[in-house]
Design an enzyme around this catalytic site. Structure first.
Site, PDB file in Angstrom:
ATOM      1  N   CYS A  88       0.877  -1.161   0.000  1.00  0.00           N
ATOM      2  CA  CYS A  88       0.000   0.000   0.000  1.00  0.00           C
ATOM      3  C   CYS A  88       0.915   1.211   0.000  1.00  0.00           C
ATOM      4  O   CYS A  88       1.888   1.252   0.746  1.00  0.00           O
ATOM      5  CB  CYS A  88      -0.890  -0.008   1.242  1.00  0.00           C
ATOM      6  SG  CYS A  88      -1.790   1.529   1.471  1.00  0.00           S
ATOM      7  N   GLU A 146       0.508  15.035 -11.425  1.00  0.00           N
ATOM      8  CA  GLU A 146       0.239  16.476 -11.428  1.00  0.00           C
ATOM      9  C   GLU A 146       0.458  17.058 -12.822  1.00  0.00           C
ATOM     10  O   GLU A 146      -0.347  17.843 -13.301  1.00  0.00           O
ATOM     11  CB  GLU A 146       1.147  17.177 -10.410  1.00  0.00           C
ATOM     12  CG  GLU A 146       0.864  18.658 -10.285  1.00  0.00           C
ATOM     13  CD  GLU A 146       1.644  19.319  -9.151  1.00  0.00           C
ATOM     14  OE1 GLU A 146       2.095  18.607  -8.243  1.00  0.00           O
ATOM     15  OE2 GLU A 146       1.800  20.548  -9.186  1.00  0.00           O
ATOM     16  N   ALA A 200       0.559  20.448  -3.482  1.00  0.00           N
ATOM     17  CA  ALA A 200       1.155  21.416  -2.548  1.00  0.00           C
ATOM     18  C   ALA A 200       0.455  21.411  -1.197  1.00  0.00           C
ATOM     19  O   ALA A 200       0.495  22.409  -0.477  1.00  0.00           O
ATOM     20  CB  ALA A 200       1.147  22.824  -3.146  1.00  0.00           C
ATOM     21  N   ASN A 228       3.788 -20.607 -12.380  1.00  0.00           N
ATOM     22  CA  ASN A 228       3.898 -19.580 -13.431  1.00  0.00           C
ATOM     23  C   ASN A 228       4.548 -18.298 -12.910  1.00  0.00           C
ATOM     24  O   ASN A 228       4.450 -17.256 -13.523  1.00  0.00           O
ATOM     25  CB  ASN A 228       2.505 -19.258 -14.000  1.00  0.00           C
ATOM     26  CG  ASN A 228       2.585 -18.575 -15.363  1.00  0.00           C
ATOM     27  OD1 ASN A 228       3.411 -18.944 -16.197  1.00  0.00           O
ATOM     28  ND2 ASN A 228       1.766 -17.559 -15.573  1.00  0.00           N
ATOM     29  N   ARG A 284      11.264  25.335  -3.757  1.00  0.00           N
ATOM     30  CA  ARG A 284      10.822  24.837  -2.445  1.00  0.00           C
ATOM     31  C   ARG A 284      12.012  24.270  -1.665  1.00  0.00           C
ATOM     32  O   ARG A 284      12.107  24.422  -0.450  1.00  0.00           O
ATOM     33  CB  ARG A 284       9.708  23.799  -2.607  1.00  0.00           C
ATOM     34  CG  ARG A 284       9.059  23.416  -1.290  1.00  0.00           C
ATOM     35  CD  ARG A 284       7.734  22.692  -1.477  1.00  0.00           C
ATOM     36  NE  ARG A 284       6.640  23.601  -1.740  1.00  0.00           N
ATOM     37  CZ  ARG A 284       5.895  24.209  -0.818  1.00  0.00           C
ATOM     38  NH1 ARG A 284       6.142  23.985   0.469  1.00  0.00           N
ATOM     39  NH2 ARG A 284       4.918  25.016  -1.141  1.00  0.00           N
ATOM     40  N   GLU A 302       1.893  16.940   2.756  1.00  0.00           N
ATOM     41  CA  GLU A 302       3.339  16.786   2.547  1.00  0.00           C
ATOM     42  C   GLU A 302       4.191  16.924   3.813  1.00  0.00           C
ATOM     43  O   GLU A 302       5.238  16.285   3.918  1.00  0.00           O
ATOM     44  CB  GLU A 302       3.812  17.822   1.516  1.00  0.00           C
ATOM     45  CG  GLU A 302       3.231  17.587   0.146  1.00  0.00           C
ATOM     46  CD  GLU A 302       3.455  18.781  -0.762  1.00  0.00           C
ATOM     47  OE1 GLU A 302       2.851  19.840  -0.514  1.00  0.00           O
ATOM     48  OE2 GLU A 302       4.243  18.663  -1.701  1.00  0.00           O
ATOM     49  N   LYS A 334      20.367 -14.610   3.997  1.00  0.00           N
ATOM     50  CA  LYS A 334      19.913 -13.833   2.836  1.00  0.00           C
ATOM     51  C   LYS A 334      19.912 -12.370   3.215  1.00  0.00           C
ATOM     52  O   LYS A 334      19.479 -12.002   4.302  1.00  0.00           O
ATOM     53  CB  LYS A 334      18.488 -14.258   2.458  1.00  0.00           C
ATOM     54  CG  LYS A 334      17.807 -13.352   1.436  1.00  0.00           C
ATOM     55  CD  LYS A 334      16.420 -13.872   1.043  1.00  0.00           C
ATOM     56  CE  LYS A 334      15.734 -12.959   0.052  1.00  0.00           C
ATOM     57  NZ  LYS A 334      14.443 -13.471  -0.420  1.00  0.00           N
TER      58      LYS A 334
HETATM   59  C1  LIG Z   1       6.851 -11.585  -6.899  1.00  0.00           C
HETATM   60  C2  LIG Z   1       7.853 -12.679  -6.968  1.00  0.00           C
HETATM   61  C3  LIG Z   1       8.699 -12.863  -5.898  1.00  0.00           C
HETATM   62  C4  LIG Z   1       9.668 -13.858  -5.945  1.00  0.00           C
HETATM   63  N1  LIG Z   1      10.482 -13.993  -4.888  1.00  0.00           N
HETATM   64  C5  LIG Z   1      11.453 -14.918  -4.911  1.00  0.00           C
HETATM   65  C6  LIG Z   1      12.337 -15.048  -3.807  1.00  0.00           C
HETATM   66  O1  LIG Z   1      12.229 -14.354  -2.798  1.00  0.00           O
HETATM   67  N2  LIG Z   1      13.314 -15.978  -3.914  1.00  0.00           N
HETATM   68  C7  LIG Z   1      13.458 -16.767  -5.009  1.00  0.00           C
HETATM   69  O2  LIG Z   1      14.349 -17.595  -5.035  1.00  0.00           O
HETATM   70  N3  LIG Z   1      12.616 -16.684  -6.044  1.00  0.00           N
HETATM   71  C8  LIG Z   1      11.627 -15.769  -6.029  1.00  0.00           C
HETATM   72  N4  LIG Z   1      10.786 -15.655  -7.088  1.00  0.00           N
HETATM   73  C9  LIG Z   1      10.962 -16.549  -8.245  1.00  0.00           C
HETATM   74  C10 LIG Z   1       9.942 -17.726  -8.312  1.00  0.00           C
HETATM   75  O3  LIG Z   1       8.823 -17.502  -7.550  1.00  0.00           O
HETATM   76  C11 LIG Z   1      10.504 -19.033  -7.877  1.00  0.00           C
HETATM   77  O4  LIG Z   1      11.611 -19.359  -8.623  1.00  0.00           O
HETATM   78  C12 LIG Z   1       9.493 -20.188  -7.926  1.00  0.00           C
HETATM   79  O5  LIG Z   1       9.948 -21.225  -7.126  1.00  0.00           O
HETATM   80  C13 LIG Z   1       9.214 -20.728  -9.323  1.00  0.00           C
HETATM   81  O6  LIG Z   1       8.233 -21.749  -9.240  1.00  0.00           O
HETATM   82  P1  LIG Z   1       6.994 -21.845 -10.226  1.00  0.00           P
HETATM   83  O7  LIG Z   1       6.274 -23.075  -9.896  1.00  0.00           O
HETATM   84  O8  LIG Z   1       6.188 -20.635 -10.205  1.00  0.00           O
HETATM   85  O9  LIG Z   1       7.752 -21.939 -11.617  1.00  0.00           O
HETATM   86  P2  LIG Z   1       7.187 -21.806 -13.065  1.00  0.00           P
HETATM   87  O10 LIG Z   1       7.203 -20.391 -13.487  1.00  0.00           O
HETATM   88  O11 LIG Z   1       5.881 -22.497 -13.187  1.00  0.00           O
HETATM   89  O12 LIG Z   1       8.313 -22.608 -13.834  1.00  0.00           O
HETATM   90  C14 LIG Z   1       9.648 -22.171 -13.790  1.00  0.00           C
HETATM   91  C15 LIG Z   1      10.576 -23.065 -14.595  1.00  0.00           C
HETATM   92  O13 LIG Z   1      10.727 -24.330 -13.960  1.00  0.00           O
HETATM   93  C16 LIG Z   1      10.606 -25.382 -14.916  1.00  0.00           C
HETATM   94  N5  LIG Z   1      10.040 -26.538 -14.220  1.00  0.00           N
HETATM   95  C17 LIG Z   1       8.980 -26.541 -13.372  1.00  0.00           C
HETATM   96  N6  LIG Z   1       8.776 -27.784 -12.895  1.00  0.00           N
HETATM   97  C18 LIG Z   1       9.716 -28.581 -13.457  1.00  0.00           C
HETATM   98  C19 LIG Z   1      10.016 -29.958 -13.359  1.00  0.00           C
HETATM   99  N7  LIG Z   1       9.330 -30.782 -12.593  1.00  0.00           N
HETATM  100  N8  LIG Z   1      11.058 -30.426 -14.078  1.00  0.00           N
HETATM  101  C20 LIG Z   1      11.783 -29.603 -14.878  1.00  0.00           C
HETATM  102  N9  LIG Z   1      11.526 -28.300 -15.026  1.00  0.00           N
HETATM  103  C21 LIG Z   1      10.511 -27.789 -14.301  1.00  0.00           C
HETATM  104  C22 LIG Z   1       9.717 -24.795 -15.983  1.00  0.00           C
HETATM  105  O14 LIG Z   1       9.880 -25.450 -17.223  1.00  0.00           O
HETATM  106  C23 LIG Z   1      10.128 -23.362 -15.994  1.00  0.00           C
HETATM  107  O15 LIG Z   1      11.213 -23.171 -16.862  1.00  0.00           O
HETATM  108  C24 LIG Z   1       9.793 -14.686  -7.074  1.00  0.00           C
HETATM  109  C25 LIG Z   1       8.919 -14.506  -8.152  1.00  0.00           C
HETATM  110  C26 LIG Z   1       7.961 -13.519  -8.109  1.00  0.00           C
HETATM  111  C27 LIG Z   1       7.047 -13.338  -9.264  1.00  0.00           C
HETATM  112  S1  FES Z   2      -2.347   2.196  -2.144  1.00  0.00           S
HETATM  113 FE1  FES Z   2      -3.280   1.558  -0.319  1.00  0.00          FE
HETATM  114  S2  FES Z   2      -4.832   2.994  -0.031  1.00  0.00           S
HETATM  115 FE2  FES Z   2      -3.753   3.759  -1.744  1.00  0.00          FE
END
Ligand SMILES: Cc1cc2nc3c(=O)[nH]c(=O)nc-3n(C[C@H](O)[C@H](O)[C@H](O)COP(=O)(O)OP(=O)(O)OC[C@H]3O[C@@H](n4cnc5c(N)ncnc54)[C@H](O)[C@@H]3O)c2cc1C
Ligand code: FES
Ligand code: FES
Length: 1333
Positions: free
Chosen positions: A151, A806, A1083, A263, A884, A1265, A425
């Site tokens: 937020c 703005e 402002a 995904n 300002r 502000e 980390k």
């Molecule tokens: C907002 C956000 C925050 C995130 N934060 C972190 C974080 O803090 N730390 C971190 O490490 N990552 C982070 N990630 C990355 C991601 O979330 C991770 O890597 C997650 O574990 C991917 O898993 P998934 O199931 O979504 O992968 P998908 O997107 O579904 O697939 C990823 C890849 O894995 C392959 N794959 C999947 N399953 C198999 C399988 N069984 N055998 C072979 N290949 C396979 C796919 O072919 C693809 O290439 C973040 C992502 C987002 C969007």
């Molecule tokens: S972004 Fe949370 S109330 Fe505006």
């Protein structure tokens, strides 16, 4: 293929069955909900899983456990095709204003937890999901539920307070519960002082029996899990096999196919990296891949098991098995604690993390260090085991798997008593951030000894893959675990993990330091365990112990103290009462309408922008032919289509082009736009427009601009006294530099516009997310070559602005109007987050050089400042921002001889613009740095120096304005008292003497903010009040509602002015056809200017009604209005207001720029981790003078929200741009704004009692502000903490800490034996990866 095959997608949304015959694999759940089902309550904030605005609850029946599982999900990443057999609940599905709110919605709204409301539905759904799983969670559990939600308005405190009422710890005493009252121990409440902004006793009870039931169809049929699904889309085919053989067959046939579970990687790659995957396979329903088994060696997790499920299983395992066995599990759980947010962990699978092979994966360092074992299988080679070690990652995003192999499962090993394991980390933000560096460390000792048998180290963030420093690992085998090992390992690691200056990611010295900091932490914690088992003679002294403690945050606490209305005030007079934001309920149910929630107009088109990819270049050619041949594309729009002027300017005419003609001056500048039937078609085609450039050498940074003499206009100066002479007479003179970084607005609703040509007389209606309807109208009129009276701009509400809308909204809305005009069809745009961050500019980065003269006692006698801002490619408001900054170069201090000279730098970055504070915070930051310089030079406390120099009543500022009703000292004294500063300062000193690697700092900082536009003509506003025959009132004024509660305050004002209840008054929108020639809502003046205009309009109406009222004194309002109508009295009036007695002339240096000042003081205490640069704000106390508050809930909301936004500016938010002007930070993934877990653990706000202000509405004061700069108290408290660490390492005196004080800067400022190993490479000897703007 053995199961039934189906291509029908069946799922439920809010209890209603949805059957989709031709599901498009590239469609996300969010697109489907908003565009197909018209469920627009769920918002799009980023499209990359980083903001949580799109959170929905997904429920499924688990046929193995026979349980219904509910989990929060980011609808922007969830593929529509993955919803088969699921039940989706959106914010609309749980309650509505019409049919009754759900308690979650009600409590958030009534607790003042919604300002602009754009984040609200997502936060509601995170909480709702938590309660569906656990109707009475602990506070800790509740606070963690929002790791994936952002937020930008509220500062989070009111949301947490509202939801705390659902938790186990919340007792029947409600707001009087002792646990809720300990936010401020030093509190002595006087009569007439309120602390209850919320009446929790009136809350609806949570009744689980009212929740919608899970659709029986989904529960009764296993078919939803066993059918083989295949969906064929335009470019992608989606398979969901349910047998392992089917999966292996598919992978054998399509080796390039991607496996999709969460995904969360692929979705981001497809959206932002333009990756195309024609075949996608969902391995989510294959029993072997979702299985969890416990073996003698450890626990085996199927490849598709989600991270949340792993977390749960490991926690259960820790409870089940004896301690030495579960050391790897403990580290994995600790790492998952900081891995993304719930929404991501609920869907992301373990194999996805491994196979993506990201160099900053959080799990891979742990898996490599512990030697996790993968089972992989392909149709061709069968099954094999791979131990994850230094040979597993072959290169960037490349693993040891062949293209047809899939991961089946991973074994996480048990440990024994002579094995120790740690995971570390460090990121910009603790919660939901990717690592800067992370690490897994594993040591095995010879039996019953401290002799190393094996050491495994794995690091992320140090190379193109997760890397193991094998030479270091081998070199120490046989060594004893003692202090001599530490420095040896440090040197070995320094050799083994080289990083060239300028390596991608930058921060080279910091990243290298982190590798050894992590090891040192691990060393100490193992040493302590060995010692407790009598296996080591080395004793870890107690002052080192805190270095090993994992991060801990106590539950949040707070108090809000305000003056209650006088006892005689009429019940129906709402002024001064903490009434709710009038849209809060609608925002909490998703019924509040933002631009992109408006249904599509018939014939509507979408515009995808063609933007410059270069920072500075001549345009040699533009070729749109390929784009024009793509499906759905209607036209390419460019400067040749502008019937009027192709230039505009916020402060200067012709400051910039609408469409670039021959030259581009920054990356992201608009060259043209592709207009197509759908957003996807327009955006895809826009990427295919070919632009040929002739590159020119850009100027990116302030320092480059100074060198090249690249400025807008000449320097301007404000001064008082005789600085030269005073510097000569001062006991001490020091010189310094100060740099304040820029800041992305990150309003949750990106810039959006719909332009609808009316087909006659050149008329056009525009719905724009803007703070400035009039400027949008005027620039559009000039571009279309029509008079302004043909253009109507309408704004109902905007999802946050903070200055970013703005003027820069004009840059987006005008091209859209040009397209709509040319094609005669409505055209819409809502920028993607990355486009918005690239195109719309930020807060100005500032740089200052100063010379300060002061006396032995700490009195500052002279200050000379040269201050520069980075304007970007056009001037926009940069000079006003600079003014300002110059006006605020005194902050709250009387400096008798002060000269401040402003310079506005012209560079090749996107044009920087207004942002809450508008240069004020940057100006104040310079003088605050001077204060600390003086204090560190004299060896006294900065608090003492501040106090000594504070302004007093009757002082004059450096621009000659007399300070009347100056409350700086009162706020200061009250804040010292309320924060219990002196006692706590002693405690901080004791803490610092007892801890070497954790340090605390506490400090107190004042602010004084001038209220008025510095451009005199803008200090005006209008209002239009209609009274209808039934007595209802329609109130319109010049101000835009962007979450700050302006409409609510204006209705309160009108209610008092007309002497009728607020319930009779309504505000629908702001429109250029109702109130003309408005100034931008900015402002902080919204309430002051519009409030007076509203009062004036109401006065006119009351004067007209007076005779009728006198005639029938016992009549009701409705009687009087009817009678007025019958007597042909006009029931409509305008009001106008201009601020009297202000205006400053820069040429003469004379005048009174500000109407009055809003002042405040904050005290913050911070704890830093000296080894990593991590920090936590332990407590903040704010005392703020808001005059007589119009609405204490809204004003406190502004203070908390402004403070939190400022905290981001000071401590976290760092823009990164290449030396060639290419922006890296384009989304929440790599640009971090504060989250729920970053607010002060104790957060107390007090509104100063008994302050009056005859210069504004009903004695109130402006508040938008002024509080932002109070966040600098955190920055300076961190600086104090660093000073203590430096003193321990033998470094005394002054030091530079640039803002934002990111973990890198905090760590590297704590110079010690570890940082000494990595001296900074000399500037000019390498090309940095990113530059300081
Ligand atoms: C907002 C956000 C925050 C995130 N934060 C972190 C974080 O803090 N730390 C971190 O490490 N990552 C982070 N990630 C990355 C991601 O979330 C991770 O890597 C997650 O574990 C991917 O898993 P998934 O199931 O979504 O992968 P998908 O997107 O579904 O697939 C990823 C890849 O894995 C392959 N794959 C999947 N399953 C198999 C399988 N069984 N055998 C072979 N290949 C396979 C796919 O072919 C693809 O290439 C973040 C992502 C987002 C969007
Ligand atoms: S972004 Fe949370 S109330 Fe505006
Ligand atoms: S829109 Fe989905 S997380 Fe931001």
């Amino acid at each position: 293929m053995t199961g039934d095959m189906s291509s029908e997608l069946v799922f439920y949304v809010n209890g209603i069955k949805v059957v989709e015959e031709n599901a498009e694999p590239e469609t996300t759940l969010l697109q489907f909900l908003r565009q197909k089902l018209g469920l627009t309550g769920t918002k799009l904030g980023c499209g990359e899983g980083g903001c949580g605005a799109c959170t929905v609850m997904v429920s499924r029946f688990d046929h193995y456990s026979k349980k219904i599982c509910h989990f929060s999900v980011n609808a922007c990443l969830a593929p529509l095709c993955s919803m088969h057999g699921m039940a989706v609940t959106t914010v609309e599905g749980i309650g509505s204003v019409k049919n009754g709110l759900h308690p979650v919605q009600e409590r958030l709204a009534k607790s003042h937890g919604s300002q602009c409301g754009f984040c609200t539905p997502g936060i509601i759904m995170s909480m709702y999901t938590l309660l569906r799983n656990d109707p009475q969670p602990t506070i800790e559990h509740m606070e963690k539920a929002f790791e994936g939600n952002l937020c930008r308005c509220t500062g989070y405190r009111p949301i947490l307070d509202g939801f705390r009422t659902f938790t186990k710890e919340y007792c029947a005493m409600g707001e009087n519960c002792c646990k809720n009252k300990n936010g401020n121990n030093n509190l002595q409440l006087e009569d007439g002082v309120g602390t209850d902004l919320v009446k929790t006793k009136a809350f609806l009870p949570l009744d689980a029996t009212q929740d919608p039931i899970f659709p029986p169809e989904l529960q009764n049929s296993a078919k939803f899990d066993t059918d083989y699904l295949i969906y064929r889309g335009e470019r992608v085919v989606w398979h969901r096999p349910t047998k392992l053989d089917e999966l292996l067959d598919l992978k054998s046939t399509y080796p390039d196919a991607r496996l999709v579970v969460g995904n969360t990687e692929i979705g981001v790659e497809m959206k932002f990296k333009n990756m195309k995957y024609p075949v996608m396979i969902a391995p989510t329903h294959i029993p072997e891949l979702v299985d969890i088994t416990h073996t003698d060696l450890g626990i085996r997790f199927g490849a598709s098991v989600t991270l949340s499920r792993i977390d749960q299983e490991l926690k259960e395992a820790i409870a089940k098995y004896s301690e030495p066995k579960t050391r790897v599990f403990t580290a994995v759980i600790e790492m998952l604690r900081w891995f993304a947010g719930y929404q991501i962990r609920n869907v992301a699978a373990v194999a996805g993390n491994i196979i993506t092979a990201s160099p900053i994966s959080d799990l891979n360092p742990l898996f490599l260090a512990c030697g996790a074992v993968l089972e992989v299988q392909s149709k061709e080679s069968g099954r094999r085991q791979i131990t994850m070690d230094e040979k597993f990652f072959l290169g960037y995003r490349k693993t040891a798997l062949t293209s047809t192999e899939v991961v089946i499962n991973i074994l996480l090993p048990f440990t024994s008593k002579n094995e120790y394991f740690g995971g570390y980390k460090q990121a910009y933000r603790r919660e939901d951030d990717i690592a800067t560096v992370n690490s897994g460390i594993y040591v095995v000792f010879e039996d019953n000894s401290n002799v190393i048998k094996k050491l495994s180290l794995a690091y992320g963030g140090m190379a193109i893959t997760t890397i193991m420093p094998t030479r270091t690992m081998a070199a120490v085998v046989g060594r004893k675990w003692d202090d001599s090992l530490v420095m040896d390992i440090c040197h070995l690691l320094a050799d083994d993990l080289p990083l060239q200056p300028g390596s991608p990611g930058g921060m080279v010295e910091y990243r290298r330091t982190l590798t050894i900091s992590f090891f040192f932490k691990f060393y100490l914690s193992v040493q302590m365990q060995l010692q407790s088992m009598h296996l080591s003679k080395t004793k870890v002294p107690s002052y080192l112990h805190s270095a090993t403690a994992p991060f801990h945050r106590d539950p949040s606490k707070s108090t809000q103290i305000y003056q209650e209305v006088a006892s005689g005030q009429l019940e129906e007079d709402p002024v001064g009462r903490p009434i709710n934001h009038l849209s809060a309920m609608k925002q909490a149910t998703g019924e509040a309408v933002y631009i992109d929630d408006m249904p599509k107009f018939q014939n509507e088109l979408y515009m995808g922008f063609v933007m410059s990819k270069k920072a500075y270049a001549n345009i040699k050619s533009v070729d749109a032919s390929e784009a024009l041949s793509m499906p759905g594309v209607v036209d390419y729009i460019s400067h040749v289509d502008v019937p009027g002027k192709n230039t505009w300017g916020a402060a200067l005419p012709d400051d910039e082009e609408i469409f670039a003609t021959t030259q581009v001056l920054c990356e992201g500048q608009i060259i043209g736009g592709i207009v197509a039937e759908t957003q996807i078609q327009a955006q895809r085609a826009a990427k295919c427009v070919k632009v040929e450039y002739e590159e020119l050498k850009p100027i990116i940074t302030i320092k480059e601009a100074i060198e090249a003499g690249s400025f807008f206009g000449s320097p301007q100066k404000i001064s008082c006294g005789d600085v030269e002479a005073a510097l000569q007479q001062a006991d001490h003179v020091i010189e310094g530099e100060c740099h304040v970084g820029g800041q992305e607005h990150f309003y949750l609703e990106t810039q959006a516009v719909i332009a609808i040509p009316k087909g006659e007389d050149g008329e056009m209606e525009m719905f724009i997310s803007t703070q400035n309807p009039t400027e949008s109208q005027h620039v559009t009129a000039e571009a279309l070559n029509v008079p302004a009276n043909r253009i109507v701009v309408r704004v109902k509400r905007i999802g946050g602005g903070f200055g970013g809308k703005e003027t820069r909204s004009v840059k987006i809305s005008t091209p859209v109007a040009i397209a709509a005009n040319k094609l005669g069809r409505p055209v819409r745009v809502m920028l993607d987050r990355d486009e918005d961050m690239l195109m719309t500019g930020t807060r100005h980065p500032f740089y200052a050089k100063y010379k300060i003269g002061f006396m032995d006692g700490g009195k500052i006698t002279a200050l000379e400042i040269n201050i520069y801002n980075n304007a970007g490619m056009s001037q926009d408001l940069s000079w006003a921002v600079m003014h300002r900054a110059m006006f605020h170069s005194d902050n709250a201090y009387k400096i008798p001889n002060l000269s401040t000279t402003g310079h506005v730098c012209r560079t090749n970055i996107s044009s920087n613009t207004a942002f809450r504070g508008f240069g004020g915070p940057q100006g104040m930051m310079v003088v605050e740095q001077c204060i600390t310089d003086v204090a560190y030079t004299l060896g006294v406390s900065p608090v003492k120096v501040r106090e000594l120099n504070l302004y007093q009543e009757g002082d004059r500022t450096h621009y000659g304005q007399l300070l009347e009703h100056c409350t700086v000292q009162r706020c200061w004294d009250e804040c010292l008292n309320q924060s219990d500063y002196f006692r706590r300062k002693k405690e901080v000193d004791i803490f610092n003497s007892e801890n070497r690697w954790k340090k605390r700092g506490i400090t107190i900082v004042p602010t004084k903010f001038g209220i008025a536009y510095t451009a005199l003509f803008l200090n005006q506003a209008g209002a239009l009040v209609h009274i209808y025959m039934d007595g209802s009132v329609l109130l319109t004024h010049a101000g835009v509602e962007m979450g700050q509660g302006l409409h609510t305050k204006m209705i309160q004002v009108a209610s008092r002015a007309l002497r009728i209840p607020a319930s009779k008054i309504h505000t629908s929108e702001v429109g250029t056809n109702t109130v003309p020639n408005t100034s931008a809502t900015a402002a902080s003046c919204g309430s002051d200017l519009n409030g007076m205009a509203v009062i004036n309009a109401c006065k006119t109406l009351l004067e007209r009604l007076e005779p009728i009222m006198l005639e029938n004194p016992k009549g009701t309002w409705e009687d009087w209005i009817k009678s007025a109508y019958i007597n042909r009295i006009s029931l409509s009036a305008t009001g106008f207001y201009k601020t009297p007695g202000i205006g400053y002339d820069f040429n003469t240096g004379k005048g009174r720029p500000f109407n009055y000042f809003t002042s405040g003081v904050a005290c913050s205490e911070v704890e830093i981790d000296c080894l990593t640069g991590d920090h936590q704000v332990l407590r903040t106390d704010i005392v703020m003078d808001v005059g007589v508050s119009l609405n204490p809930a809204i004003d406190i909301g502004q203070i908390e929200g402004g403070f939190t936004q400022g905290y981001g500016l000071m401590m976290m938010e760092q823009q990164k741009i290449s030396p060639k002007g290419i922006l890296y930070t384009r989304g929440p993934g790599n640009y971090k704004i504060p989250g729920f877990g970053d607010i002060p653990v104790q957060f107390n706000v007090t509104l100063l009692k008994g302050s009056v202000n005859e210069k504004a509405v009903y004695s109130s004061k402006a508040i938008g502000e002024p509080p932002l700069f109070l966040s600098s108290s955190v920055f300076f408290a961190a600086k104090d903490a660093i000073a203590s660490a430096r003193a321990d390492a033998g470094h005394h005196g002054n030091f530079i800490l640039p803002s934002p004080a990111t973990p890198e800067r905090v760590r590297m400022a704590c110079e010690d034996q570890f940082t000494d190993l990595f001296p900074k490479a000399k500037e000019g000897t390498f090309t940095p990866w990113f530059v300081e703007l």
